[in-house]
Design an enzyme around this catalytic site. Structure first.
Site, PDB file in Angstrom:
ATOM      1  N   GLU A   1      -1.219  -8.785   4.908  1.00 32.85           N
ATOM      2  CA  GLU A   1      -1.073  -8.908   6.372  1.00 32.85           C
ATOM      3  C   GLU A   1      -2.418  -8.813   7.087  1.00 32.85           C
ATOM      4  OE1 GLU A   1      -0.776  -6.213   4.684  1.00 32.85           O
ATOM      5  OE2 GLU A   1      -0.985  -4.385   5.899  1.00 32.85           O
TER       6      GLU A   1
ATOM      7  N   CYS B   1       0.841  -1.197   0.000  1.00 33.77           N
ATOM      8  CA  CYS B   1       0.000   0.000   0.000  1.00 33.77           C
ATOM      9  C   CYS B   1       0.879   1.252   0.000  1.00 33.77           C
ATOM     10  CB  CYS B   1      -0.971  -0.060   1.182  1.00 33.77           C
ATOM     11  SG  CYS B   1      -2.379   1.053   0.999  1.00 33.77           S
TER      12      CYS B   1
ATOM     13  N   HIS C   1      -3.529  -5.793   0.841  1.00 31.70           N
ATOM     14  CA  HIS C   1      -2.941  -6.026   2.163  1.00 31.70           C
ATOM     15  C   HIS C   1      -2.934  -7.505   2.559  1.00 31.70           C
ATOM     16  CE1 HIS C   1      -2.545  -1.862   3.622  1.00 31.70           C
ATOM     17  NE2 HIS C   1      -3.598  -1.608   2.868  1.00 31.70           N
TER      18      HIS C   1
END
Lengths: 77, 224
Positions: B197, B87, B195
């Site tokens: 994570e 990002c 994302h």
């Protein structure tokens, strides 16, 4: 010594901000606008004697991303 | 295995990324403040997290890219450390010049915050080895400036060299050729807008992201 740096998106790079401004102008009844491109103005207050090369380096290294933007330097006395 | 997460003022995914690194590597990553000029020796893996570094002033990632620590990150990448930018981290890596192109304002003008379907284009990279080529996965995105831009020549080169790692299954933000993530020439730097994570535990809804981190660790073990 002052310098004004005009940073604009290169032709062909999409400018959603300009499009939104264009749309808003249309909404206000200004029908004669063909296109809108938005950019940035950065004013630098510089030590006297700052070289043109240094100002240009500032633009290339930080103020403009030359992948997507053009810049124009205007020196003000 | 030594990992680190870079923290800028305005980073907000740094702790999530640290949790993902720790889950995969078994050790806590070093959290490196942007003013640091040196990284711990022999880092294997460096994360550049999402967020709004320096308030997105000037351009997203522009200020962070010029911070002292990024020169150290570039050096580490040169010597072969894996660097993952997610990002805002992707924006920082393009501004640093570690990856080509730039990330523009989303074409629709809107901040996009939702799960998106992605296709794994290159499953040979260190970052994607645990996926199958052509596999469809789902990661969340949350960004305003995710519209990947590069000139046609650069895009052709990226495609030709297998450096488009991930592609959106449909247009999300106006990205050129629906590119969601790209690799550097050496294959040890990945920048991506989605994302991984945020999808590593069952409670997240899917664990599609976990394999990215596990694959990285596997690759590092094999290399050691």
């Amino acid at each position: 010594m002052k310098a004004r740096i005009f940073v604009t998106l290169k032709g062909g790079v999409l400018d959603p901000q300009g499009k939104a401004i264009h749309h808003a102008l249309d909404g206000l009844g200004f029908g004669g606008v063909n296109d809108v491109r938005a950019g940035k103005l950065i004013e630098l207050d510089l030590a006297d004697g700052t070289s043109d090369e240094d100002i240009d380096a500032m633009c290339r290294k930080l103020l403009a991303n030359t992948v997507i933007e053009n810049y124009r330097i205007e020196k003000v006395a | 295995m030594k990992s680190a997460v870079i923290v800028f003022p305005g980073s907000n995914c740094d702790r999530d990324l640290a949790v993902a690194f720790e889950a995969a590597t078994g050790a806590k990553p070093a959290m490196i403040w942007h003013r640091d000029t040196e990284l711990p020796d022999d880092l294997d893996l460096i994360g550049v997290p999402g967020g709004f570094s320096y308030g997105d002033y000037l351009r997203s990632g522009a200020m962070a890219a010029r911070s002292p620590v990024m020169q150290a990150v570039a050096k580490a990448a040169d010597r072969g450390a894996y660097v993952l930018g997610i990002c805002n981290g992707f924006q920082v890596l393009t501004e640093t010049g570690l990856l080509p192109g730039a990330l523009l304002r989303n074409a629709g003008g809107h901040f996009v915050c939702r799960d998106v379907a992605l296709t794994v284009e290159n499953a040979q990279s260190a970052f994607t080895s645990r996926y199958d080529a052509g596999e469809s996965i789902s990661f969340p995105v949350a960004h305003h400036d995710g519209n990947y831009f590069a000139d046609a020549e650069t895009l052709d080169r990226l495609e030709g060299e297998g450096r488009v790692a991930l592609r959106y299954a449909e247009s999300v933000n106006g990205s050129a050729r629906n590119i969601a993530g790209i690799l550097n020439e050496a294959g040890n730097v990945l920048g991506m807008m989605p994302h991984p994570e945020r999808v590593i535990e069952a409670a997240h809804g899917t664990t599609d992201g976990r394999r990215l981190f596990e694959g990285l660790v596997e690759g590092l073990m094999a290399r050691a």
